[in-house]
Scaffold this motif. Structure first.
Motif, PDB file in Angstrom:
ATOM      1  N   LEU A 146      21.557 -33.170  30.032  1.00 37.81           N
ATOM      2  CA  LEU A 146      22.298 -34.286  30.630  1.00 37.81           C
ATOM      3  C   LEU A 146      21.738 -35.633  30.193  1.00 37.81           C
ATOM      4  O   LEU A 146      22.488 -36.604  30.051  1.00 37.81           O
ATOM      5  N   ARG A 147      20.436 -35.701  29.956  1.00 42.78           N
ATOM      6  CA  ARG A 147      19.865 -36.941  29.414  1.00 42.78           C
ATOM      7  C   ARG A 147      20.397 -37.219  28.020  1.00 42.78           C
ATOM      8  O   ARG A 147      20.753 -38.356  27.692  1.00 42.78           O
ATOM      9  N   GLU A 148      20.435 -36.181  27.185  1.00 41.55           N
ATOM     10  CA  GLU A 148      20.940 -36.375  25.824  1.00 41.55           C
ATOM     11  C   GLU A 148      22.436 -36.683  25.824  1.00 41.55           C
ATOM     12  O   GLU A 148      22.904 -37.516  25.052  1.00 41.55           O
ATOM     13  N   LEU A 149      23.199 -36.028  26.692  1.00 36.93           N
ATOM     14  CA  LEU A 149      24.622 -36.330  26.827  1.00 36.93           C
ATOM     15  C   LEU A 149      24.809 -37.810  27.155  1.00 36.93           C
ATOM     16  O   LEU A 149      25.671 -38.488  26.576  1.00 36.93           O
ATOM     17  N   LEU A 150      23.973 -38.313  28.058  1.00 33.93           N
ATOM     18  CA  LEU A 150      24.035 -39.720  28.444  1.00 33.93           C
ATOM     19  C   LEU A 150      23.689 -40.631  27.266  1.00 33.93           C
ATOM     20  O   LEU A 150      24.392 -41.617  26.985  1.00 33.93           O
ATOM     21  N   ILE A 151      22.629 -40.298  26.549  1.00 32.11           N
ATOM     22  CA  ILE A 151      22.203 -41.117  25.408  1.00 32.11           C
ATOM     23  C   ILE A 151      23.289 -41.149  24.337  1.00 32.11           C
ATOM     24  O   ILE A 151      23.601 -42.206  23.776  1.00 32.11           O
ATOM     25  N   TYR A 152      23.902 -40.008  24.060  1.00 35.40           N
ATOM     26  CA  TYR A 152      24.940 -39.979  23.024  1.00 35.40           C
ATOM     27  C   TYR A 152      26.189 -40.720  23.479  1.00 35.40           C
ATOM     28  O   TYR A 152      26.866 -41.366  22.673  1.00 35.40           O
ATOM     29  N   GLY A 153      26.491 -40.641  24.767  1.00 36.21           N
ATOM     30  CA  GLY A 153      27.584 -41.449  25.293  1.00 36.21           C
ATOM     31  C   GLY A 153      27.298 -42.935  25.113  1.00 36.21           C
ATOM     32  O   GLY A 153      28.186 -43.722  24.767  1.00 36.21           O
ATOM     33  N   PHE A 154      26.037 -43.336  25.344  1.00 38.21           N
ATOM     34  CA  PHE A 154      25.650 -44.731  25.139  1.00 38.21           C
ATOM     35  C   PHE A 154      25.808 -45.147  23.681  1.00 38.21           C
ATOM     36  O   PHE A 154      26.221 -46.271  23.384  1.00 38.21           O
ATOM     37  N   LYS A 155      25.454 -44.257  22.757  1.00 30.36           N
ATOM     38  CA  LYS A 155      25.604 -44.599  21.335  1.00 30.36           C
ATOM     39  C   LYS A 155      27.076 -44.876  21.014  1.00 30.36           C
ATOM     40  O   LYS A 155      27.393 -45.815  20.281  1.00 30.36           O
ATOM     41  N   GLY A 156      27.956 -44.038  21.565  1.00 30.76           N
ATOM     42  CA  GLY A 156      29.379 -44.259  21.340  1.00 30.76           C
ATOM     43  C   GLY A 156      29.868 -45.550  21.955  1.00 30.76           C
ATOM     44  O   GLY A 156      30.594 -46.320  21.324  1.00 30.76           O
ATOM     45  N   MET A 157      29.463 -45.802  23.206  1.00 35.27           N
ATOM     46  CA  MET A 157      29.880 -47.039  23.871  1.00 35.27           C
ATOM     47  C   MET A 157      29.314 -48.260  23.158  1.00 35.27           C
ATOM     48  O   MET A 157      29.967 -49.310  23.076  1.00 35.27           O
TER      49      MET A 157
END
Length: 548
Positions: A146-157
Motif C-alpha cells: 500500500l505504501r508503494e501503491l501510494l508512491i506510484y499514484g503520487f508519481k502519476g499525479m
C-alpha cells in the motif's frame, strides 16, 4: 561494477516480479538507486512539510514545485541521466533542512526523515542499499504494497501537476496532499486500513489535479474540436514532438513558422492537433508513428529530429541519438538538452539540425483519423447521445484506454475493439488507443464508433461524460451501460485507477497483467470492494459484459 537494484513500478517489470540487474525500460542500476535515494528524501520532505502545514506555516511555491518535479522525474521513461538525479538529491537535502529548521524542536521524528544524504554520487549509491523498496525485509508485505501503491499514484499525479505548473496553474489542495501522503509512507503507526484510505484520498486528489490541468490546457489552447489528422508523411524537413507538453509544442511552432519545417506530433501529443490555438499553425502537419514503445523502430535513421518533452523516452539507437533532443524533466545521457532560460526556450539547435538533415524526400499517400472528442465536444451533443440510447440505437459504451506497452498480450485491446457490437461506442484515451485508433469501425447514430478523448490526463473528460450521462438518466455511474477496460504500463495509470476507485466505480477490467506491487491480500480487498477483474479473452469479457 554497478550495484544491484530493485524496481517493480511498471507493468513490464522482469518476470512480473521486479527488475534486479537493469530495468526493462532501459534504466541502469545507477539511475535506479539514485531515484531510490531521491524518493527517500522526498518522504522526509513530506514529513517536515506536513508538520509545517499543521503549524500553519506557509511553504514556498518553489518547494511545492520541486516536490512535483522530483516525483515526476522518477516516473518510468522520464529521466535516465544520473548527474541530474545527483542534483535533485542535493536540492532535496537543502529543502528538507529548510523545512526542518522552520519547525524548531519536534519529537517523534521517523528515522527516514532524519536521513541526511551524502553530497557525492558514490555516497548516494552506497546509501541506496539501505533506503530502497526492499531495504526493510521485515516490513509487512501488505503495508509495503500500500505504501508503494501510494508512491506510484503520487508519481502519476506529479506528472499532471507538473503540466499544470508549466501553464501557470496549481492547487494548494493538491500540493499539500503530497506532504501528507508521503509523510504517511514513513509513519509506522498507520495500519493497512489507514494506508488504504490514504490511497483513496490520493485518488480524489488526482481527480482534482486533472481538473486543474484540464482548465489550464483549455484556457491556454481552447477546447479540443473534432478534427481530421494526417497520419502520413509530407516531403521536407521535420521535427517530431513527443511527450505531453503542449507549451513546448507551441513555442516550437512559433519558432519554426516560415522556416519550411513540418512539425509532427507523436504518441500522447496526438491530441494537440485538435486544439484551436495549436492547429492554427499550418506547419503542424499531423501525427507520426504510434505508441511510445515503437519509437526505436519508428525513429531508426529518420532524416529529421525528435523533441522529447516529458515521459515516454526510450534509450535511442545510435542511428538517431544525435537528433533526439530532450527538454524539461526529460534526461538522456549523450543527447542534447534544451533548457528554459527566463521562462523561454531557444529551439535553434533542433531547428538547425532538422534543416541540415533535409527531411523526407517525397509525400506519402494521405491517410487521416478523427480525434478531438474531449468532454466539451461530446457533451455538446449530449441530447443526441441520450436520445440514441433511449431509442435503442446505442446499446453500450466501452471506455478502452490507458497505457500501451510492448507485452504481446496487448493485442487483446485491438481484438476487443474489433469485436464490440456495431451499435456500441468506444471512448478512448492515452496511448493505449494506438492499438485500434486507425481501424475503420464505422459510425453509430451519426457518431464515429471510436471517440478519442485525448491524453491520459483526459480521463477527467471520461469522468465528466459519465457523470453527465448518469445525471441525465437519473442513475449512478455504475448503473450506466458503460464498461471500463483499461490497460496500464506506468504510474499515471496507477493514479487514474485510484481516481476511478475513489469515485466508487466498479467492475473495471485491468490488464494485460496485474501490478507486481499488489499483494494477494490487497488485490482481494480491491476485488471485494470494487469488483476489479483481470482481463480474460475479448470473447469471454464481452459475453460477460453484455450478458450473452
Amino acid at each position: 561494477m554497478e550495484n544491484a537494484m530493485f524496481c517493480y513500478q511498471c507493468e513490464q517489470t522482469l518476470g512480473g516480479k521486479g527488475c534486479v540487474k537493469s530495468g526493462v525500460c532501459g534504466k541502469n542500476p545507477t539511475v535506479a538507486n539514485l531515484q531510490d535515494v531521491l524518493i527517500h528524501e522526498l518522504k522526509g520532505i513530506g514529513f517536515y512539510g506536513q508538520k509545517n502545514l499543521e503549524k500553519g506555516l506557509k511553504i514556498r511555491s518553489e518547494i511545492n514545485k520541486f516536490m512535483v518535479d522530483g516525483m515526476f522525474s522518477t516516473l518510468t521513461n522520464v529521466n535516465f541521466d544520473p548527474t541530474r538525479f545527483v542534483e535533485y538529491v542535493k536540492k532535496a537535502e537543502e529543502i528538507k533542512e529548510e523545512l526542518k529548521n522552520a519547525l524548531g524542536e519536534i519529537k517523534n521524528v521517523p528515522e527516514a526523515a532524519k536521513y541526511k544524504a551524502p553530497d557525492t554520487m558514490e555516497g548516494m549509491l552506497e546509501d541506496a542499499k539501505h533506503v530502497g523498496i526492499m531495504a526493510d525485509e521485515a516490513l509487512d508485505m501488505d503495508i509495503r504494497s500500500l505504501r508503494e501503491l501510494l508512491i506510484y499514484g503520487f508519481k502519476g499525479m506529479a506528472a499532471y501537476a507538473h503540466h499544470a505548473y508549466i501553464l501557470g496553474k496549481f492547487d494548494d489542495e493538491v500540493n499539500h496532499f503530497f506532504y501528507k501522503g508521503l509523510s504517511g509512507t514513513i509513519d509506522d503507526s498507520l495500519s493497512v486500513d489507514d494506508l488504504f484510505n490514504l490511497n483513496m484520498e490520493l485518488g480524489k486528489t488526482d481527480l482534482k489535479c486533472m481538473e486543474v490541468l484540464d482548465a489550464a490546457v483549455t484556457s491556454a489552447f481552447g477546447n479540443p474540436e473534432p478534427t481530421e489528422v494526417l497520419i502520413t508523411k509530407k516531403k521536407g524537413p521535420f521535427i517530431i514532438v513527443s511527450g505531453h507538453d503542449f507549451k513546448d509544442l507551441k513555442e516550437l511552432l512559433e519558432q519554426t513558422e516560415g522556416k519550411g519545417i513540418g512539425i509532427y506530433t507523436h504518441c500522447e501529443m496526438l491530441p494537440a492537433n485538435a486544439y484551436p490555438e495549436l492547429k492554427k499553425f499550418k506547419h503542424l502537419v499531423g501525427n507520426y508513428g504510434g505508441a511510445w514503445q515503437k519509437q526505436q523502430e519508428e525513429f531508426d535513421g529518420i532524416p529529421g529530429c525528435i523533441l522529447m518533452t516529458t515521459n515516454c523516452v526510450q534509450k535511442p539507437k545510435e542511428s538517431y541519438q544525435d537528433r533526439l533532443f530532450t527538454t524539461s524533466i526529460v534526461g538522456m545521457p549523450d543527447c542534447p538538452h534544451i533548457d528554459e532560460v527566463n521562462g523561454k526556450k531557444d529551439f535553434t539547435p533542433i531547428i538547425e539540425k532538422a534543416l541540415e538533415l533535409g527531411g523526407w524526400q517525397e509525400d506519402e499517400a494521405e491517410k487521416r483519423i478523427t480525434i478531438g472528442f474531449a468532454h466539451n465536444a461530446i457533451l455538446s451533443h449530449a441530447n443526441e447521445i441520450i436520445d440514441a440510447v433511449k431509442g435503442g440505437k446505442i446499446k453500450h459504451f466501452f471506455l478502452i484506454g490507458g497505457c500501451d506497452g510492448a507485452r504481446p498480450g496487448r493485442n487483446y485491446y485491438t481484438e476487443f475493439a474489433e469485436k464490440t457490437p456495431k451499435d456500441t461506442i468506444i471512448l478512448t484515451l492515452a496511448c493505449g488507443k494506438f492499438r485500434f485508433n486507425k481501424l475503420d469501425l464505422g459510425t453509430v447514430a451519426g457518431f464515429p464508433r471510436v471517440l478519442d478523448c485525448g491524453q491520459c490526463s483526459d480521463s477527467y473528460s471520461a469522468v465528466k461524460v459519465a457523470g453527465a450521462l448518469a445525471e441525465a438518466f437519473g442513475c449512478g455511474v455504475n448503473d450506466l451501460p458503460l464498461s471500463l477496460v483499461l490497460s496500464w504500463y506506468e504510474q499515471k495509470a496507477v493514479g487514474i485507477l485510484l481516481a476511478l476507485l475513489s469515485l466508487g466505480i466498479k467492475d473495471i477490467r485491468l490488464g494485460p497483467t496485474l501490478p507486481a506491487f499488489i499483494t494477494p491480500n490487497i488485490l482481494q480487498v480491491l476485488v471485494d470492494k470494487f469488483g476489479i477483474k483481470p482481463i480474460a479473452t475479448p470473447e469471454q469479457d464481452l459475453a460477460a459484459i453484455l450478458g450473452k
